[in-house]
Structures are given as C-alpha cells and as structure tokens.
Design a protein around this motif. Structure first.
Motif, PDB file in Angstrom:
ATOM      1  N   ALA A 169       0.827  -1.388  -0.007  1.00  0.00           N
ATOM      2  CA  ALA A 169       0.011  -0.021   0.078  1.00  0.00           C
ATOM      3  C   ALA A 169       0.800   1.200  -0.043  1.00  0.00           C
ATOM      4  O   ALA A 169       0.455   2.255   0.879  1.00  0.00           O
ATOM      5  CB  ALA A 169      -0.981   0.057   0.983  1.00  0.00           C
ATOM      6  N   VAL A 170       2.022   1.302  -0.828  1.00  0.00           N
ATOM      7  CA  VAL A 170       2.792   2.451  -0.832  1.00  0.00           C
ATOM      8  C   VAL A 170       2.955   3.024  -2.444  1.00  0.00           C
ATOM      9  O   VAL A 170       3.866   3.475  -2.830  1.00  0.00           O
ATOM     10  CB  VAL A 170       4.388   1.956  -0.301  1.00  0.00           C
ATOM     11  N   LEU A 171       1.864   2.699  -3.205  1.00  0.00           N
ATOM     12  CA  LEU A 171       2.034   3.077  -4.483  1.00  0.00           C
ATOM     13  C   LEU A 171       1.960   4.528  -4.789  1.00  0.00           C
ATOM     14  O   LEU A 171       1.418   5.269  -3.724  1.00  0.00           O
ATOM     15  CB  LEU A 171       0.590   2.653  -5.251  1.00  0.00           C
ATOM     16  N   SER A 172       2.576   5.073  -5.633  1.00  0.00           N
ATOM     17  CA  SER A 172       2.648   6.309  -6.391  1.00  0.00           C
ATOM     18  C   SER A 172       1.107   6.592  -7.224  1.00  0.00           C
ATOM     19  O   SER A 172       0.932   5.620  -8.139  1.00  0.00           O
ATOM     20  CB  SER A 172       3.692   6.747  -6.846  1.00  0.00           C
ATOM     21  N   ILE A 173       0.266   7.453  -6.769  1.00  0.00           N
ATOM     22  CA  ILE A 173      -0.899   7.429  -7.658  1.00  0.00           C
ATOM     23  C   ILE A 173      -1.095   8.932  -8.291  1.00  0.00           C
ATOM     24  O   ILE A 173      -0.962   9.923  -7.454  1.00  0.00           O
ATOM     25  CB  ILE A 173      -2.117   7.301  -6.638  1.00  0.00           C
ATOM     26  N   MET A 174      -0.936   8.906  -9.605  1.00  0.00           N
ATOM     27  CA  MET A 174      -0.876  10.014 -10.377  1.00  0.00           C
ATOM     28  C   MET A 174      -2.512  10.281 -10.854  1.00  0.00           C
ATOM     29  O   MET A 174      -2.954   9.517 -11.725  1.00  0.00           O
ATOM     30  CB  MET A 174       0.106  10.005 -11.525  1.00  0.00           C
ATOM     31  N   VAL A 175      -3.179  11.551 -10.538  1.00  0.00           N
ATOM     32  CA  VAL A 175      -4.599  11.404 -10.704  1.00  0.00           C
ATOM     33  C   VAL A 175      -4.766  12.752 -11.616  1.00  0.00           C
ATOM     34  O   VAL A 175      -4.209  13.809 -11.729  1.00  0.00           O
ATOM     35  CB  VAL A 175      -5.350  11.732  -9.431  1.00  0.00           C
ATOM     36  N   GLY A 176      -5.937  12.481 -12.689  1.00  0.00           N
ATOM     37  CA  GLY A 176      -6.441  13.464 -13.545  1.00  0.00           C
ATOM     38  C   GLY A 176      -7.976  13.614 -13.174  1.00  0.00           C
ATOM     39  O   GLY A 176      -8.673  12.742 -12.946  1.00  0.00           O
ATOM     40  N   GLY A 177      -8.316  14.761 -13.217  1.00  0.00           N
ATOM     41  CA  GLY A 177     -10.016  15.133 -12.739  1.00  0.00           C
ATOM     42  C   GLY A 177      -9.917  16.506 -12.086  1.00  0.00           C
ATOM     43  O   GLY A 177      -9.099  17.351 -12.123  1.00  0.00           O
ATOM     44  N   GLU A 178     -11.199  16.407 -11.461  1.00  0.00           N
ATOM     45  CA  GLU A 178     -11.591  17.877 -10.642  1.00  0.00           C
ATOM     46  C   GLU A 178     -10.873  17.658  -9.314  1.00  0.00           C
ATOM     47  O   GLU A 178     -11.049  16.612  -8.730  1.00  0.00           O
ATOM     48  CB  GLU A 178     -13.134  17.870 -10.939  1.00  0.00           C
ATOM     49  N   GLN A 179     -10.653  18.814  -8.787  1.00  0.00           N
ATOM     50  CA  GLN A 179     -10.162  18.975  -7.650  1.00  0.00           C
ATOM     51  C   GLN A 179     -11.264  18.375  -6.387  1.00  0.00           C
ATOM     52  O   GLN A 179     -10.961  17.696  -5.518  1.00  0.00           O
ATOM     53  CB  GLN A 179      -9.874  20.470  -7.132  1.00  0.00           C
ATOM     54  N   GLU A 180     -12.203  18.649  -6.645  1.00  0.00           N
ATOM     55  CA  GLU A 180     -13.411  18.356  -5.833  1.00  0.00           C
ATOM     56  C   GLU A 180     -13.466  16.745  -5.658  1.00  0.00           C
ATOM     57  O   GLU A 180     -13.885  16.178  -4.662  1.00  0.00           O
ATOM     58  CB  GLU A 180     -14.897  18.898  -6.214  1.00  0.00           C
ATOM     59  N   ASP A 181     -13.659  16.080  -6.764  1.00  0.00           N
ATOM     60  CA  ASP A 181     -13.479  14.718  -6.809  1.00  0.00           C
ATOM     61  C   ASP A 181     -12.289  14.023  -6.197  1.00  0.00           C
ATOM     62  O   ASP A 181     -12.309  12.994  -5.617  1.00  0.00           O
ATOM     63  CB  ASP A 181     -13.835  14.174  -8.289  1.00  0.00           C
ATOM     64  N   PHE A 182     -10.986  14.513  -6.594  1.00  0.00           N
ATOM     65  CA  PHE A 182      -9.811  14.255  -5.907  1.00  0.00           C
ATOM     66  C   PHE A 182      -9.931  14.272  -4.391  1.00  0.00           C
ATOM     67  O   PHE A 182      -9.437  13.268  -3.713  1.00  0.00           O
ATOM     68  CB  PHE A 182      -8.585  14.925  -6.596  1.00  0.00           C
TER      69      PHE A 182
END
Length: 303
Positions: free
Chosen positions: A137-150
C-alpha cells in the motif's frame, strides 16, 4: 463529501497482479468491496478474505458509491465502462468512477466525457510501484480530474498508496503515468546493461550492485529488482507485455505533442524485441535477458 469506509461501498473490477492486493488493502481499511474479474477462482479467494463477489461488472457497479477499474489496457477499460451492461449503465448518478488502469490519455478523456453525460464523476488514477508497492500500500498515484472529486476520493487513495497527487484535468494522470513508464523502462535497460557489463568483466555482481545503489546511480528499480535479477528470477511483478503496451502509449503521446523521446523510442524497440523472443510474460526486469542475447550469451545459462 469524502468517501470514507463509513459511507462508501466500492465496486472493484479486475483482480490481477495489481488489482488483487489493492482490493484487499481497501478491505483492510474497512471498506465494503464487491469485486468482479474474469477468473472465478480469484473472486472466490477474495470472498474468503472478507470481500464480496459479483458475477458481472453490472453487479459490482450496482449499489456502489465508487467503482474502481484496474484492467490491462484501453480496450478492456472501454469494454468494462462504455459498453452495454458496463459501469456507466449501472453506477448510480453522482457516483464516482476511478480508473486506475494504465491506458491512453485520450481514452481517459473519452471515458470522462461519456460519464459526465450520465451524471457520473470520474478520475483517471494510474499507479506506479509494481506488485510490491500494491501489496505494501505504498503506490504512487497520479490523478487526472476535478479537485472536488480528488478530495472526495483521498481516503480511498490513502488506503492504496503513499504519494497521491492531482496532476491536472482528465487524462493528466495517464500522461504522467506514460512519463513514469518511460523513466522506468530506460532505468531498467540501463541496469540490465550494467549487470551484463559487470558480469562479463568478472566483478562480484552482488557487491557491484550494492555499491551502485548507494550512490547517484541508485534507484527504486535497483532496490526493488536487484535481488531477483541476481537470482535470475523474473516472476512477473509487471509484465513485459504490459510495458510494451505502455511504451506504445509513450511514443504515440509524445509524437502527438511534438516531444522527442529518442532514448524512450530505442528502449521501446528493445522491449518489443524481448516480447518477440517469447519473454512477454516475464517481469520487465527481464530486459537483462535481452542484453545477454545481444552480448552473445544464452540467458537461460548459468546466472
């Protein structure tokens, strides 16, 4: 509203090398998780560990607040999400779809647009860290989307990873993942070349890799892969087949924006060659085998 274990039911699609430990970590964090994958025995094992099993994507998505997809490539995401009976047909309006697969940025944008038309929120959130990172559970997670949903999804991500960053609008997570796969592939190739160079020079390989990893040449690749390379063990944590797919994404996306990736293009060819030689099902550290072949050695000989 934050998606915490107290108020969130999760549907999880895909229990592969990465998906299975990720789904189990969500269970450990207290989430109710209903999983679906193509192999019934993997669903049975997940149920034994305290999860719930579904007989279809539709069943996993119905009644969920969040659906996570973790499948091999764009075609599988399109089938799971966009096709009839898929996630968008079954996830409730206002629900959140988090695609954690590694796919093309364009597919992520298409999924986001289709979901928006149904009143469903989306994040593309590919990961890095391999099987070990998923298990720990030490993954690097790179996210695309809206701030509110993040922000709403942050508790879910925190059950899966350690470095969690919103990189921009839809598709941005996949673009950063493509860059990640470029760096990882070039790094592994450099390690592979160093390994064969040291071996053919008669240097104690274990000692050499240990001291290299303590200096500027050190990397997560060396830390994670050196013991298995030394053992000649290429049991897949991340398959050459998948890295081949990812290098295609990198080179296509770079061409689309006019970015030169000469080292990436070369390593993409070396990955493709290794796959053509029958090593596609091995871990990407098996690039060592390709360098051995180029150096006139039998990769199945003594290590």
């Amino acid at each position: 509203m934050a998606h915490t274990p107290e108020n969130t039911k999760i549907g999880f699609i895909g229990l592969g090398i990465m998906g299975a430990p990720m789904a189990r970590n969500l269970l450990k964090a207290g989430y109710e998780v209903t999983a679906y994958t193509l192999e019934p025995e993997k669903i049975e094992a997940f149920v034994k560990d305290g999860g719930k099993g579904a007989s279809s994507i539709a069943e996993a998505a119905r009644g969920a607040d969040v659906v996570i997809t973790m499948v091999p490539a764009s075609p599988q995401v399109e089938e799971a999400v966009l096709h009839k009976g898929g996630v968008l047909d079954n996830l409730r309006e206002g629900g959140l779809l988090i695609d954690m697969s590694s796919i093309t940025p364009q597919t992520s944008i298409e999924v986001a647009e289709a979901a928006r038309a149904r009143g469903i929120r989306t994040l593309d959130a590919p990961v890095s860290g391999g099987e070990a990172g998923a298990i720990e559970a030490v993954l690097s997670i790179m996210v695309g989307g809206e701030q509110e949903d993040f922000d709403a999804a942050k508790p879910v991500f925190e059950a899966l990873g350690r470095t969690i960053v919103l990189c921009g609008p839809a598709g941005s997570g996949q673009t950063v993942k493509a860059a990640n796969q470029l760096i990882v592939a070039v790094n592994i190739q450099a390690v592979a070349e160093a390994v064969v160079f040291l071996q053919k020079s008669g240097v104690d390989l274990r000692a050499g890799l240990e001291v290299l990893n303590g200096g500027l040449a050190g990397s997560t690749v060396l830390t994670r892969k050196k013991d298995s390379i030394l053992a000649g063990d290429y049991k897949p944590g991340f398959k050459i087949d998948l890295h081949h797919k990812d290098m295609g994404i990198v080179t296509d996306a770079a061409r689309a924006v006019g970015a030169a990736v000469p080292a990436g293009a070369l390593v993409a060819q070396l990955v493709a060659a290794l796959r053509a030689q029958g090593d596609g099902g091995l871990d990407h550290s098996a690039l060592v085998r390709g360098v051995k072949r180029l150096s006139g050695e039998n990769p199945d000989g003594a290590h």
